[in-house]
Design an enzyme around this catalytic site. Structure first.
Site, PDB file in Angstrom:
ATOM      1  N   LYS A 200      38.894 -57.648 -14.353  1.00 26.52           N
ATOM      2  CA  LYS A 200      39.118 -56.248 -13.892  1.00 26.52           C
ATOM      3  C   LYS A 200      37.881 -55.512 -14.449  1.00 26.52           C
ATOM      4  CE  LYS A 200      40.539 -52.366 -15.680  1.00 26.52           C
ATOM      5  NZ  LYS A 200      39.363 -51.788 -14.970  1.00 26.52           N
ATOM      6  N   GLU A 275      34.137 -56.521 -27.921  1.00 25.76           N
ATOM      7  CA  GLU A 275      32.787 -56.197 -27.916  1.00 25.76           C
ATOM      8  C   GLU A 275      32.820 -54.679 -27.655  1.00 25.76           C
ATOM      9  OE1 GLU A 275      29.725 -54.847 -27.523  1.00 25.76           O
ATOM     10  OE2 GLU A 275      29.311 -56.043 -25.788  1.00 25.76           O
ATOM     11  N   CYS A 309      25.738 -50.713 -25.352  1.00 26.61           N
ATOM     12  CA  CYS A 309      26.462 -50.498 -26.393  1.00 26.61           C
ATOM     13  C   CYS A 309      25.557 -50.954 -27.830  1.00 26.61           C
ATOM     14  CB  CYS A 309      27.703 -51.822 -26.378  1.00 26.61           C
ATOM     15  SG  CYS A 309      26.994 -53.369 -26.076  1.00 26.61           S
ATOM     16  N   GLU A 406      29.353 -42.853 -30.969  1.00 24.16           N
ATOM     17  CA  GLU A 406      28.703 -43.235 -29.918  1.00 24.16           C
ATOM     18  C   GLU A 406      28.512 -42.382 -28.892  1.00 24.16           C
ATOM     19  OE1 GLU A 406      30.405 -46.540 -27.805  1.00 24.16           O
ATOM     20  OE2 GLU A 406      28.308 -47.529 -27.921  1.00 24.16           O
TER      21      GLU A 406
HETATM   22  P1  ADP Z   1      34.636 -45.434 -20.935  1.00 21.66           P
HETATM   23  O1  ADP Z   1      36.064 -44.356 -21.551  1.00 21.66           O
HETATM   24  O2  ADP Z   1      33.524 -45.300 -21.470  1.00 21.66           O
HETATM   25  O3  ADP Z   1      35.081 -45.633 -19.458  1.00 21.66           O
HETATM   26  P2  ADP Z   1      36.620 -47.530 -21.612  1.00 21.66           P
HETATM   27  O4  ADP Z   1      36.713 -48.481 -22.845  1.00 21.66           O
HETATM   28  O5  ADP Z   1      37.665 -46.633 -21.235  1.00 21.66           O
HETATM   29  O6  ADP Z   1      35.205 -47.010 -21.583  1.00 21.66           O
HETATM   30  O7  ADP Z   1      36.667 -48.576 -20.418  1.00 21.66           O
HETATM   31  C1  ADP Z   1      36.189 -50.152 -20.294  1.00 21.66           C
HETATM   32  C2  ADP Z   1      37.256 -50.775 -19.739  1.00 21.66           C
HETATM   33  O8  ADP Z   1      38.362 -50.678 -20.140  1.00 21.66           O
HETATM   34  C3  ADP Z   1      37.239 -50.527 -18.262  1.00 21.66           C
HETATM   35  O9  ADP Z   1      37.360 -51.557 -17.301  1.00 21.66           O
HETATM   36  C4  ADP Z   1      38.687 -49.509 -18.219  1.00 21.66           C
HETATM   37  O10 ADP Z   1      39.240 -49.545 -16.850  1.00 21.66           O
HETATM   38  C5  ADP Z   1      39.383 -50.476 -19.277  1.00 21.66           C
HETATM   39  N1  ADP Z   1      40.398 -49.603 -19.783  1.00 21.66           N
HETATM   40  C6  ADP Z   1      40.569 -48.332 -20.118  1.00 21.66           C
HETATM   41  N2  ADP Z   1      41.673 -48.062 -20.854  1.00 21.66           N
HETATM   42  C7  ADP Z   1      42.096 -49.219 -20.948  1.00 21.66           C
HETATM   43  C8  ADP Z   1      43.754 -49.555 -21.685  1.00 21.66           C
HETATM   44  N3  ADP Z   1      44.699 -48.824 -22.069  1.00 21.66           N
HETATM   45  N4  ADP Z   1      44.054 -50.837 -21.176  1.00 21.66           N
HETATM   46  C9  ADP Z   1      43.314 -51.793 -20.877  1.00 21.66           C
HETATM   47  N5  ADP Z   1      42.143 -51.623 -20.280  1.00 21.66           N
HETATM   48  C10 ADP Z   1      41.659 -50.239 -20.281  1.00 21.66           C
END
Ligand code: ADP
Ligand code: MG
Length: 502
Positions: A200, A275, A309, A406
């Site tokens: 995804k 990570e 990161c 961060e």
């Molecule tokens: P940012 O907030 O900088 O976009 P995220 O950690 O939210 O960073 O996003 C990294 C990845 O995690 C993306 O693919 C996002 O769609 C996914 N993601 C965000 N929230 C969730 C969640 N609750 N469960 C699973 N995946 C998630």
């Protein structure tokens, strides 16, 4: 006069074709509509324009992808495939990436905002190399034979061995800063070890993962081995994480979501590798020549607009050279040319999204109100698109949010230190522990410092090189598990003991 150099140019015909394709999900080697019919807009961060749409996968699509991955794992061509054939397929994929490098780099630049030049030499070349390295592992997975002392009936003996078997169906959730390369870091070891995947991509940057899916089909991977679901984190991502048919979740992203995933995966005791973020220190000892220090510090924070990161986001310079290095880094920040990623003169593109631009500008404001001095950048850019000026904040202290949290943007905080004995404690004083760099030619000082730094990677006289053969991951809240190298192969396999009476 605008601080931004040019408008985004029109896409090439290959990219235009790709942008106008029907928004679909890749499940079981077929392109299918999301069952809900919902779509997600794709935005060009250089101007905020809508350039394409992708499908928004829901619960039913997640079920279909997990079922396809499970079938491929347990029955049929992939389950029975010899390692050398897996190796050949992964190599074929890397060749297709090379053949389509220009289109992939352009797509990455348009979607993420980074320059096409960097997308080419870092993201696309790195992706190709990562798959090549991991292809080799397919034929090099081994266990051991073990002498055991277990007792049995008279005249019998035991013979024991270990085997490494694929961990199973893996959900791989990746971020928007290096979309294609992160897909490779996840898919590479999974394919080498014989796992099956549901990838995804981040909702902000789904394009290269979809193009990669086309290349995966073209390379000849059997149906269901790799499935690509575009969708939002809170829905598609969360559905994958709680799905009972998924054996492992591999995630790269924010600490906040990493913690949610870790909790959710506990219900089914999935294997989890995370990570997460960092707040990596760059430590300049005063024997360093000023010009090298300035170039190193600027590159450590401003590469990929700081959306890294492992970005060197905290600069600690020893007293004698502090003023000169700070002045040099501020000058370097002011000299960086902002522009759209596809303009050849651009040195730094926009941030990925308006949300990210706002988040970074809010941090700069927080730094100001907590008393930091702005040595470069800081003010907003008067131009459409999500640009943020390279920014340097000085007069900071450890209690400030800009030092502890961060930011994930082109914002450096700089501080002077005096005594070598105090620098490890200062460097370690955040919740993170992803990476650090030490700059000095004093071998003794460097070697004494390395074991004191709590970080998964310590660079010396450089900041940032990663390699498919070098484990990468975090101490403390920067995550769990190590990607790349043998460590990644171990992470994507279960260890099975076999004990036979002979
Ligand atoms: P940012 O907030 O900088 O976009 P995220 O950690 O939210 O960073 O996003 C990294 C990845 O995690 C993306 O693919 C996002 O769609 C996914 N993601 C965000 N929230 C969730 C969640 N609750 N469960 C699973 N995946 C998630
Ligand atoms: Mg988020």
């Amino acid at each position: 006069m605008s601080a931004v150099i040019a408008e985004q140019s029109a896409p090439s015909s290959a990219v235009a074709r790709f942008l106008s394709r029907r928004p679909q999900l890749f499940i079981n080697n077929e392109w299918v509509d999301a069952k809900s019919g919902k779509l997600i807009p794709v935005i060009d961060p250089a101007n905020g324009r809508n350039i394409a749409s992708v499908a928004d996968a829901g619960e039913a699509d997640v079920d279909a992808a997990v079922a396809a991955a499970r079938r491929a794992l347990e029955h049929g061509d992939w389950a029975d495939m010899r390692p050398a054939k897996r190796e050949a397929l992964i190599w074929r994929l890397s060749d297709l990436i090379e053949q389509n490098a220009d289109e992939l780099a352009e797509l990455e630049s348009l979607d993420n905002g980074k320059t096409k030049f960097m997308a080419n030499i870092v993201d696309v070349a790195g992706t190709r190399n990562y798959f090549r390295y991991m292809a080799g592992w397919a034929t090099k997975i081994e266990g051991s034979t073990i002498d055991v002392s277990a007792g049995g009936p008279p005249g019998t003996k035991f013979q024991a061995q270990t085997r490494r078997e694929p961990v199973g169906v893996v959900a791989q959730i990746i971020p928007w800063n290096f979309p294609l390369a992160m897909a490779a870091w996840k898919l590479g070891p999974a394919l080498a070890t014989g796992c099956t995947c549901i990838l995804k991509p981040a909702e902000q940057t789904p394009l290269t993962a979809l193009r990669l899916a086309e290349l995966i089909a073209e390379a000849g991977f059997p149906p269901g081995v790799v499935n690509v679901l575009t969708g939002y984190g809170e829905t598609t991502g969360a559905a994958l994480v709680r799905h009972p048919g998924v054996d492992k979740v591999a995630f790269t992203g924010s600490g906040e979501v990493g913690k949610l995933i870790n909790k959710s995966a506990t219900d089914t005791l999935k294997r989890v590798s995370l990570e997460l973020g960092g707040k990596s220190p760059v430590i300049m000892l005063q024997d360093m020549d000023v010009q090298t220090a300035v170039g190193g510090a600027a590159q450590a924070i401003f590469f990929n607009a700081g959306q890294v990161c492992a970005a060197g986001s905290r600069l600690y310079v020893q007293r004698d050279i502090y003023d000169q290095v700070l002045e040099g880094v501020a000058g370097a920040a002011n000299a960086i040319k902002l522009g759209p990623g596809l303009s050849p003169d651009t040195e730094m593109g926009p941030l990925v999204s308006s949300e990210q631009q706002q988040r970074v500008m809010d941090y700069i404001q927080a730094g100001r109100s907590e008393g930091a001095s702005v040595m470069a950048g800081g003010e907003p850019v008067d131009h459409p698109g999500y640009f943020v000026k390279p920014t340097v904040l000085a007069s900071v202290n450890n209690s400030m949010r800009v030092v502890q949290e961060e930011i994930f943007g082109p914002v450096l905080v700089a501080e002077r230190f005096d005594d070598l004995n105090e620098i490890a404690d200062i460097a370690n004083a955040t919740p993170y522990g992803l990476s650090a760099s030490i700059w000095s030619n004093d071998l003794r000082a460097v070697n004494r410092l390395i074991p004191k730094i709590k970080a998964g990677t310590v660079w010396v006289n450089c900041h940032g090189p990663v390699d498919p053969n070098m484990p990468f991951g975090g101490f403390k809240q920067s995550g769990t598990g190590r990607e790349s190298g043998r460590a990644a192969i171990e992470m994507y396999t279960e260890l099975k003991s076999v004990c036979m009476m002979i």
